[in-house]
Each structure stands twice: as C-alpha cells, then as structure tokens.
Design a protein around this motif. Structure first.
Motif, PDB file in Angstrom:
ATOM      1  N   CYS A 120      -7.486   0.642  -8.158  1.00 25.93           N
ATOM      2  CA  CYS A 120      -7.211   0.600  -6.725  1.00 25.93           C
ATOM      3  C   CYS A 120      -6.099  -0.401  -6.404  1.00 25.93           C
ATOM      4  O   CYS A 120      -4.988  -0.025  -6.112  1.00 25.93           O
ATOM      5  CB  CYS A 120      -8.491   0.256  -5.963  1.00 25.93           C
ATOM      6  SG  CYS A 120      -8.251   0.186  -4.160  1.00 25.93           S
TER       7      CYS A 120
ATOM      8  N   GLU B 243      -4.637   4.927  -7.630  1.00 27.31           N
ATOM      9  CA  GLU B 243      -5.640   5.937  -7.979  1.00 27.31           C
ATOM     10  C   GLU B 243      -5.069   7.357  -7.919  1.00 27.31           C
ATOM     11  O   GLU B 243      -5.302   8.167  -8.815  1.00 27.31           O
ATOM     12  CB  GLU B 243      -6.841   5.819  -7.041  1.00 27.31           C
ATOM     13  CG  GLU B 243      -8.012   6.662  -7.457  1.00 27.31           C
ATOM     14  CD  GLU B 243      -9.261   6.356  -6.655  1.00 27.31           C
ATOM     15  OE1 GLU B 243     -10.355   6.587  -7.190  1.00 27.31           O
ATOM     16  OE2 GLU B 243      -9.157   5.896  -5.509  1.00 27.31           O
ATOM     17  N   ASP B 244      -4.296   7.646  -6.878  1.00 29.25           N
ATOM     18  CA  ASP B 244      -3.712   8.984  -6.729  1.00 29.25           C
ATOM     19  C   ASP B 244      -2.402   9.151  -7.498  1.00 29.25           C
ATOM     20  O   ASP B 244      -1.940  10.275  -7.690  1.00 29.25           O
ATOM     21  CB  ASP B 244      -3.422   9.281  -5.254  1.00 29.25           C
ATOM     22  CG  ASP B 244      -4.685   9.429  -4.437  1.00 29.25           C
ATOM     23  OD1 ASP B 244      -5.771   9.591  -5.029  1.00 29.25           O
ATOM     24  OD2 ASP B 244      -4.587   9.376  -3.193  1.00 29.25           O
TER      25      ASP B 244
ATOM     26  N   TRP C 105      -5.549  -1.995  -3.794  1.00 28.76           N
ATOM     27  CA  TRP C 105      -5.077  -1.811  -2.434  1.00 28.76           C
ATOM     28  C   TRP C 105      -5.075  -3.164  -1.728  1.00 28.76           C
ATOM     29  O   TRP C 105      -5.996  -3.958  -1.891  1.00 28.76           O
ATOM     30  CB  TRP C 105      -6.028  -0.846  -1.728  1.00 28.76           C
ATOM     31  CG  TRP C 105      -5.487  -0.196  -0.516  1.00 28.76           C
ATOM     32  CD1 TRP C 105      -5.777  -0.524   0.765  1.00 28.76           C
ATOM     33  CD2 TRP C 105      -4.592   0.913  -0.443  1.00 28.76           C
ATOM     34  NE1 TRP C 105      -5.117   0.305   1.629  1.00 28.76           N
ATOM     35  CE2 TRP C 105      -4.376   1.201   0.906  1.00 28.76           C
ATOM     36  CE3 TRP C 105      -3.952   1.690  -1.410  1.00 28.76           C
ATOM     37  CZ2 TRP C 105      -3.549   2.230   1.340  1.00 28.76           C
ATOM     38  CZ3 TRP C 105      -3.124   2.709  -0.982  1.00 28.76           C
ATOM     39  CH2 TRP C 105      -2.936   2.974   0.375  1.00 28.76           C
TER      40      TRP C 105
ATOM     41  N   ASN D  95       0.796  -1.224   0.000  1.00 27.99           N
ATOM     42  CA  ASN D  95       0.000   0.000   0.000  1.00 27.99           C
ATOM     43  C   ASN D  95       0.834   1.283   0.000  1.00 27.99           C
ATOM     44  O   ASN D  95       0.287   2.374   0.144  1.00 27.99           O
ATOM     45  CB  ASN D  95      -0.985  -0.016   1.162  1.00 27.99           C
ATOM     46  CG  ASN D  95      -2.054  -1.072   0.958  1.00 27.99           C
ATOM     47  OD1 ASN D  95      -2.272  -1.543  -0.162  1.00 27.99           O
ATOM     48  ND2 ASN D  95      -2.712  -1.476   2.027  1.00 27.99           N
TER      49      ASN D  95
ATOM     50  N   ARG E 276       2.139   2.278  -2.666  1.00 31.14           N
ATOM     51  CA  ARG E 276       1.799   2.842  -3.985  1.00 31.14           C
ATOM     52  C   ARG E 276       0.291   2.969  -4.085  1.00 31.14           C
ATOM     53  O   ARG E 276      -0.432   1.983  -4.008  1.00 31.14           O
ATOM     54  CB  ARG E 276       2.312   1.942  -5.101  1.00 31.14           C
ATOM     55  CG  ARG E 276       1.969   2.469  -6.479  1.00 31.14           C
ATOM     56  CD  ARG E 276       2.658   1.658  -7.565  1.00 31.14           C
ATOM     57  NE  ARG E 276       2.072   1.960  -8.846  1.00 31.14           N
ATOM     58  CZ  ARG E 276       1.585   1.042  -9.675  1.00 31.14           C
ATOM     59  NH1 ARG E 276       1.663  -0.237  -9.375  1.00 31.14           N
ATOM     60  NH2 ARG E 276       1.057   1.395 -10.817  1.00 31.14           N
ATOM     61  N   ASP E 277      -0.172   4.189  -4.245  1.00 26.78           N
ATOM     62  CA  ASP E 277      -1.599   4.448  -4.416  1.00 26.78           C
ATOM     63  C   ASP E 277      -1.852   4.632  -5.903  1.00 26.78           C
ATOM     64  O   ASP E 277      -1.512   5.673  -6.485  1.00 26.78           O
ATOM     65  CB  ASP E 277      -2.004   5.695  -3.628  1.00 26.78           C
ATOM     66  CG  ASP E 277      -3.498   5.898  -3.583  1.00 26.78           C
ATOM     67  OD1 ASP E 277      -4.178   5.638  -4.609  1.00 26.78           O
ATOM     68  OD2 ASP E 277      -4.001   6.341  -2.537  1.00 26.78           O
TER      69      ASP E 277
END
Length: 163
Positions: free
Chosen positions: A128, A24-25, A130, A19, A21-22
């Motif tokens: 995502c 979406e952002d 995630w 996590n 690396r995001d």
C-alpha cells in the motif's frame, strides 16, 4: 478507501502527489495528461516529479518509524525559501519559485512550523504505502485504513500464530 484521513490544506499537495502512485494496483496518474495537469507538470518534468514523489513517500514512511527521509533532504537542499516577518512579529515562509519542488518545499516548511508535517505518514503495508494524515490522539497510527490494511495485517499475524 473512505477512512483514509485527508491531510490539512497545507499538506494536501504532498499527500496528493505521494498518492499518484497506487502500489497495489500498479497505476501511476502522473503517466496521464490529466494527472500531470493536476500538478502543472509538462511531460518532460515527470521523471523528476516521480523522484520527488518517492522521496516524499520515504519521508512519510520515516514519520511512521520506517526508513529515512535523507533523499528528500537532498532533493530540496537548493530550493530557495524566504522567511517573511510581519509587523506583529509573526513569521511565514514562501518559496521563491513556482515549480513543483518549490511548492513542496514551501509546504514542508509551513507544516514543520505548524507541527503537522510529522503526522503525514505512509501506510506501513508494503503493498500500500498510501499517504495519510495521522489524526489519532497519540500520533501512532500505522495504517492508512484499519478496515483494510490494518485488518489484513492482523489477519496475517493471527494466521502465523495459529499455523
């Protein structure tokens, strides 16, 4: 998101690493000094850590029925682990090294022994991915968050059916 289940302590290292690396952002905390410090990484080790992270993400996706964990197998193949057997016959596993790969290999081995490894999954939403811990009774959770990624998927499917 507050309904993303956190992994048991033995898998937190892996969940936290995946996590960093995001998707979406478009952010990556391993690119920052505080992010590297959280994993004890010098800047020179970041490319290898990112490769390990993405192999772990692929394994988490494989746990959810998507793709293959082969890249992780290759990256951890030469990590030295030791099986310790106590006087009572109970066994445990420890890594011989202290680097990130060794700590990850130890976490995977311990989680495999206690049955928690296969419940660490990655959200199937492509935007995502995630890592989350599947605490559902049947172990079939598909998204990190039903209120966000699950709802988005259901809305897409609804719109496609009614288009």
């Amino acid at each position: 998101m507050n309904d993303r289940p956190s992994a048991p302590e033995g898998l937190l290292l892996i969940q936290d690493l995946v996590n960093t690396r995001d998707i979406e952002d478009g952010t990556d905390t391993l690119d920052s000094a505080p992010g590297r410090r959280a994993f004890g990484l010098p800047a020179a080790d970041v490319p290898a850590a990112k490769e390990l992270r993405e192999a772990l993400r692929a394994a988490c996706l494989a746990h959810a029925g998507h793709g293959s964990a082969h890249a992780l197998d290759v990256l951890l193949a030469d990590v030295a682990l030791r099986v310790n057997v106590g006087a009572d016959g109970a066994a445990s596993v420890t890594a011989r090294g202290a680097d990130l790969r060794s700590r990850v290999a130890e976490s995977v081995a311990r989680a495999s022994l206690d049955g928690t490894w296969l419940r660490l999954k990655a959200c199937e939403a492509e935007t995502c991915q995630w890592a989350y811990y599947d605490r559902s009774p049947a172990g079939r959770r598909r998204w990190c968050s039903m209120s966000v990624c699950g709802a988005r998927n259901k809305m897409r499917n609804y719109r496609a059916r009614h288009a």
